[in-house]
Design an enzyme around this catalytic site. Structure first.
Site, PDB file in Angstrom:
ATOM      1  N   GLU A   1       0.818  -1.201   0.000  1.00  0.00           N
ATOM      2  CA  GLU A   1       0.000   0.000   0.000  1.00  0.00           C
ATOM      3  C   GLU A   1       0.861   1.265   0.000  1.00  0.00           C
ATOM      4  O   GLU A   1       0.547   2.228  -0.694  1.00  0.00           O
ATOM      5  CB  GLU A   1      -0.892  -0.025   1.238  1.00  0.00           C
ATOM      6  CG  GLU A   1      -2.114   0.822   1.089  1.00  0.00           C
ATOM      7  CD  GLU A   1      -3.041   0.674   2.295  1.00  0.00           C
ATOM      8  OE1 GLU A   1      -2.867  -0.299   3.060  1.00  0.00           O
ATOM      9  OE2 GLU A   1      -3.902   1.527   2.462  1.00  0.00           O
ATOM     10  N   ASP A   2       1.916   1.262   0.772  1.00  0.00           N
ATOM     11  CA  ASP A   2       2.651   2.515   1.001  1.00  0.00           C
ATOM     12  C   ASP A   2       3.975   2.624   0.257  1.00  0.00           C
ATOM     13  O   ASP A   2       4.621   3.660   0.314  1.00  0.00           O
ATOM     14  CB  ASP A   2       2.926   2.699   2.502  1.00  0.00           C
ATOM     15  CG  ASP A   2       1.641   2.800   3.297  1.00  0.00           C
ATOM     16  OD1 ASP A   2       0.598   3.038   2.665  1.00  0.00           O
ATOM     17  OD2 ASP A   2       1.685   2.629   4.521  1.00  0.00           O
TER      18      ASP A   2
ATOM     19  N   ASP B   1      -2.517  -5.089  13.608  1.00  0.00           N
ATOM     20  CA  ASP B   1      -2.290  -3.776  12.989  1.00  0.00           C
ATOM     21  C   ASP B   1      -3.211  -2.741  13.638  1.00  0.00           C
ATOM     22  O   ASP B   1      -2.783  -1.672  14.067  1.00  0.00           O
ATOM     23  CB  ASP B   1      -2.584  -3.900  11.485  1.00  0.00           C
ATOM     24  CG  ASP B   1      -2.494  -2.580  10.739  1.00  0.00           C
ATOM     25  OD1 ASP B   1      -1.632  -1.753  11.106  1.00  0.00           O
ATOM     26  OD2 ASP B   1      -3.280  -2.379   9.795  1.00  0.00           O
TER      27      ASP B   1
HETATM   28 MN    MN Z   1      -0.493  -0.732   9.325  1.00  0.00          MN
END
Ligand code: MN
Length: 728
Positions: free
Chosen positions: A84-85, A147
């Protein structure tokens, strides 16, 4: 602080935690390899707290190390944000860490995109997508919960509005989910953190109260431990006695139930000390659980109605324990007591994680038969939806089935049926068999007749009275609880209607074509082909649709006249060739007027996207998307930054990867939607994935810019059964 500075300490923390759990060196090495990868990928990223980003995945991994999870799940934690990042791809992870790890990370990435605080329709879809991702690999939910736990622990660094949004999503979805999978400790910590952000006043009040009674409480526990230990010893039962401080959220709920207004300023809130603590007795086997219970009940007066036997009737998250409340003779106050074996205790604390424990020297986790059993409900929920068209309805039903409280009901034979709280005999009947539900006329609970909307209580023994001529009643929908029963009742009525519509449809058909002609057509091969093409299973379904007004006869007549039946391939060809723009025509980039340039075929950029030109001798400028691999390869001096906004309306090809649930019709839904938007489809291909229930649809379409593409992607994503839409 810089990432380089914390790196040695993070490695030390990870290795220490792993060694403490006696993990083998090859496993530690594998996990550290994942750490190094995540470290490099997140190198320049910083969390809102100011900490280097890598501290987050490490904290998440430590939670699952504590739970003794297998190495794939732990690597999943370390890598959970890289797709995602950062620029890492699923394929990168597959190559370096294997398919399992890559798929766990992929699943978590998809979960992260779901918003549970959006409109009801979107929520419904998202909830289903979440269940699908978890059903694929349950470790996805372990990573996601760990998370979320760390995000909640560091929530105070975020803006207040974000704090509220995340905390309320956590209390609605993730804390109940932790409970559903039996992750007791994570659930409690999540709930306490939510309380802190959602009801700060109540939180600090309870915190102060608990603190002020700390000494008192510890003295009481000490006293109780000694007394109970002595009694059990005298009866030859070996046991460990633990004091159990209740978590803040359960105290909060208890106070709310008593009607205490925690937000009022003048009311002095008093909490009896026994509401703050409980006692847990751990013994070595099931026999001793009941023996200990007997001794406790002989010594202290039990409170009526408070005994629960979750040993004989385990909760659906496999939790087992005996619960009772007894009166403490020296001050006449109630005390909650839990009795369980050490093995039950492990499941109670770690839930599903207990099944993913590290098992042998090589670190290969062995399939656990209980795990399959435990996930049966999940697989069932996911499969159900394929019959249900209304996502919203599914959501309200299933959300309750998955995240709600449960009751345990007995059949006359003594089998246990688990139902959501407030279920009725009708829910019970449908859970046993559709036919029993359809013909149910009454119920006997604990040998007494009850009304059909009676709310079932834990331990009720239920017998259903049926009448073979009976049928479901639509008014039942007002009080029944389970999604399954609602769905079955509606199907029954739909079927009734269908028979009626069928007759009506045939009538209309005959009127339209005339008797002789109609009979001929109804028997013809051609009509069947048309029915199939319009997605009806057979002629009967087609007639029902005509009868209900969903299908026009004129359309069928036109198709019969054209005689030439197009195959699906023909249709696709039609999609492809419609409005196709001239190929090779130059793109329209105002900034580059008068220069020689072409649009790169590797990444197919479109106006509005960040683009970069690469200059090559003789070929002029090639326009790439800024994130294209080929740009990264190009030398700095050959690269030029270009601002590309649309001057005129024209279209550009763009490619989308769409991941879908492999169901008949979903591809048609997507293609129809694109066609209805007036967008040209240049090409498409479907790849099935043999090991999963999803398929990948690669489609190339003509759009006039980024905004256009974004809107279309959103519409496609909103189709139920579409899991992900990505620019490729
Ligand atoms: Mn995370």
């Amino acid at each position: 602080m810089l990432a380089e500075e914390v790196k040695p300490q993070l490695i030390e923390e990870l290795t220490h935690a792993l060694h403490k759990k006696k993990r083998s060196q090859p496993e530690v090495d594998f996990i550290l390899k994942a750490f190094e990868f995540a470290y490099q990928k997140h190198l320049n990223q910083v969390r809102r707290s100011g900490d280097p980003y890598i501290t987050h995945p490490v904290a998440v991994a430590k939670t699952l190390i504590e739970l003794n999870c297998d190495k794939e799940a732990i690597c999943g934690c370390l890598l959970h944000d890289v797709i995602e990042d950062t620029r890492a791809s699923v394929d990168d992870l597959k190559e370096l860490f294997g398919t399992t790890v890559a798929e766990i990370v992929d699943g978590v990435t998809k979960l992260n995109k779901l918003n549970f605080k959006s409109t009801e329709d979107a929520q419904a879809n998202n909830f289903r997508k979440m269940l699908l991702a978890i059903a694929k690999d349950v470790r996805v939910v372990l990573v996601k919960l760990a998370d979320r736990l760390h995000n909640m622990q560091t929530l105070h660094f975020l803006r207040p509005d974000k704090q509220q949004r995340i905390a309320s999503e956590t209390i609605d979805v993730f804390a109940p989910l932790a409970n559903r999978f039996g992750l007791r400790n994570i659930q409690m910590e999540l709930e306490d953190l939510c309380l802190k952000f959602l009801h700060p006043k109540a939180y600090s009040l309870i915190k102060d109260l608990v603190k002020s009674k700390k000494l008192d409480r510890e003295a009481q526990i000490q006293k109780l431990k000694v007394v109970i230990k002595q009694i059990l010893d005298n009866n030859g039962i070996e046991a460990d006695i633990q004091g159990r401080a209740k978590h803040f959220y359960s105290i909060y709920i208890k106070l709310c139930q008593k009607g205490t207004d925690l937000n009022s300023n003048d009311e002095v809130v008093e909490i009896p000390i026994y509401d703050l603590l409980g006692i847990r007795i751990l013994v070595s086997n099931v026999k001793d659980c009941y023996a200990a219970l007997g001794v406790i009940h002989e010594t202290f007066r039990p409170m009526p109605g408070r005994f629960k036997d979750y040993v004989a009737l385990p909760k659906s998250n496999l939790y087992q324990s005996l619960h009772t409340t007894v009166i403490i003779p020296w001050d006449q106050k109630p005390l909650e007591v839990q009795i369980r074996s050490y093995q039950m205790h492990d499941v109670a604390e770690n839930g599903i994680a207990a099944h993913w424990n590290y098992k042998d020297e090589e670190g290969v986790s062995q399939a656990n038969p209980k795990e399959a059993e435990e996930l049966k409900w999940l697989k069932q929920l996911v499969s159900w939806h394929t019959d249900v068209s209304e996502a919203k309805e599914y959501f309200s039903g299933v959300k309750n089935d998955v995240l709600g409280q449960e009751v345990y009901i007995l059949t006359p034979k003594g089998d246990v049926i688990v139902l959501p709280v407030d279920s009725t005999p009708i829910d019970f009947a449908y859970k046993i068999h559709t036919r029993i539900g359809d013909t149910c006329t009454g119920a006997i609970v604990n040998e007494k007749m009850v009304s059909i909307n009676y709310k079932l209580q834990n331990g009720d023994m239920v017998e259903i009275i049926t009448n073979k001529n009976g049928h479901p009643n639509l008014s039942w929908l007002n009080f029944i609880k389970t999604h399954q029963a609602k769905y079955r009742i509606k199907s029954w009525y739909k079927k009734q209607n269908k028979d009626r519509h069928n007759t009506l449809g045939e009538q209309l058909f005959t009127e339209h074509f005339g008797k002789a002609e109609a009979e001929k057509i109804l028997k013809s091969e051609e009509l069947l082909k048309i029915a199939h093409k319009l997605n009806y299973k057979n002629i009967e379904d087609l007639l029902s649709a005509i009868g209900s007004g969903d299908q026009s006869i004129t359309q069928i007549e036109t198709k019969l006249q054209s005689k030439k039946l197009e195959t699906v391939d023909h249709q696709i060809e039609k999609f492809k060739t419609r409005k196709a723009p001239a190929q090779g025509e130059g793109a329209d980039i105002p900034e580059l007027d008068g220069l020689l340039y072409t649009i790169a075929k590797c990444c197919m950029p479109i106006p509005g996207e960040t683009v970069i030109g690469t200059i090559s001798k003789g070929k002029g400028i090639t326009i790439h998307r800024a994130d294209c691999y080929n740009v990264k390869q190009a030398e700095q001096e050959r690269v030029m930054h270009i601002n590309w906004t649309n001057r005129e309306v024209r279209t550009y090809p763009a490619r989308l990867n769409i991941e879908v649930v492999d169901r008949i019709g979903v591809v048609k839904d997507i293609l129809t939607l694109i066609a209805d938007e007036g967008i040209n489809i240049k090409d498409f291909k479907v790849t099935e994935r043999p090991t999963t229930t999803t398929a990948l649809l690669k489609v190339t379409i003509d759009v006039n810019g980024q905004e256009h593409l974004r809107k279309l992607s959103q519409k496609i994503y909103n189709i139920s059964d579409v899991l992900q839409v990505e620019r490729s």
